[in-house]
Design a protein around this motif. Sequence first.
Motif, short mmCIF file in Angstrom:
data_model
loop_
_atom_site.label_atom_id
_atom_site.label_comp_id
_atom_site.label_asym_id
_atom_site.label_seq_id
_atom_site.Cartn_x
_atom_site.Cartn_y
_atom_site.Cartn_z
N UNK A 32 0.82 -1.21 0.00
CA UNK A 32 0.00 0.00 0.00
C UNK A 32 0.85 1.26 0.00
N UNK A 33 1.87 1.29 0.84
CA UNK A 33 2.70 2.47 0.93
C UNK A 33 3.45 2.72 -0.37
N UNK A 34 4.00 1.65 -0.94
CA UNK A 34 4.68 1.77 -2.23
C UNK A 34 3.72 2.29 -3.30
N UNK A 35 2.53 1.74 -3.36
CA UNK A 35 1.58 2.13 -4.39
C UNK A 35 1.09 3.56 -4.18
N UNK A 36 1.05 4.03 -2.95
CA UNK A 36 0.75 5.44 -2.71
C UNK A 36 1.83 6.32 -3.35
N UNK A 37 3.07 5.90 -3.21
CA UNK A 37 4.16 6.64 -3.84
C UNK A 37 4.08 6.61 -5.35
N UNK A 38 3.77 5.44 -5.90
CA UNK A 38 3.63 5.32 -7.35
C UNK A 38 2.50 6.21 -7.86
N UNK A 39 1.39 6.24 -7.13
CA UNK A 39 0.25 7.08 -7.51
C UNK A 39 0.61 8.56 -7.43
#
Length: 402
Positions: free
Chosen positions: A261-268
């Motif tokens: 989740x945290x990684x994907x927040x960064x990607x977003x």
Amino acid sequence: MEFRQSSKLTGVCYEIRGPVIEQANALEAAGHSILRLNIGNPAPFGFAAPDAVLAGLVARLPEAHGYTDARGILSARHALATYYSDRGYIDVDEQAIYLGNGVSELAGMAIQALVDTGDEVLIPSPDYPLWTAVTRFAGGTPVHYLCDESAEWQPDLADLEAKITDRTKAIVVINPNNPTGAVYSPEILAGIAELARRHSLMVFSDEIYDRIVYDGATHHHFGALAPDVLCLTFGGLSKSHRIAGFRAGWLVVSGPRAKARNYLEGLTMLAGMRLCPNALAQHVIEAALTDHTLDELIRPGGRLEAQRTTAWQTLNELPGVSCVKPKGGLYAFPRIDPAVHPIRDDEKFVLDLLLREKIHIVQGTGFNWPRPDHVRIVTLPEAGDLEVAIRRIGRFLDSYQQ
């Protein structure tokens, strides 16, 4: 005061558009005709975009005037979710898909969102050098695992495992492979998946050539074979639909997204910082996914298949040259036997070839191969033109000395 490039660019290189291309451009400006066998750009070789893609582009033009969602338009992401679900991906929906200005942009975003200074990313050797470049640019350390030429360029799993450390964050898989044309076996992919599981690594699976395979080869999607591994699958239309200039690419997140989740927040966040991908190119994706004009090009006797075969056969007829048969993609990666043709500096070799024969290829070390004994040749020209060009390279080799 002299303005200098950022230290972040130290060690970053991309030889496909490297120093030799400046000399090629200068020769063209002086009136010379250069045969560009350095980059997989279908359009200059007469490959037209599918009619359905162009029709879709025109029809959707009025809808493409404004910004879109940062991830991309919903209809294209929905079509891609269906496409990958049909190919065995589990629990892939629109939220798992990001559209981008080609795979190149998305690869940079994916690495930037993950890598801290000193983190390591495992990348095949030879590689598509973008992956090494974006890793260095992000402050990471690219670590190259070997692919085995004697095993049709399949990754060496023992070498891959030996290079995993406590700083390793991800494994890059390029399948079908650029530059070698290898199509990875399910057993090799399963072995990579097991290493990713055991060491809690993310996998970046670059599958831009997934539709371009020959001789009955089957491309296996990593994300479908290993649904329990966090995987980012990269794809696009540049090669399969002959629209490289449209920059229509995507990435698909599969596996345990809850752990990222945290990684994907960064990607977003990175997706939002560019505002959105090219809106017009996004609108062709849905129509392109149902287009099958590529089938005629890769079938036995089809143009792409015939050109691949001609390149492979002609290269193996040259004294001191050998080439593993490419099973996919648009390239050949022949070996130049050092005992027959002792080349110490392969960049100088390709520059000398350009100056004398007006043929532009790329040196093997530009793909992070450790020795100056390979080159990459694009197989996009018509078969007859390709044979003539390769024989000219052979004659040049016969008289070449460093």
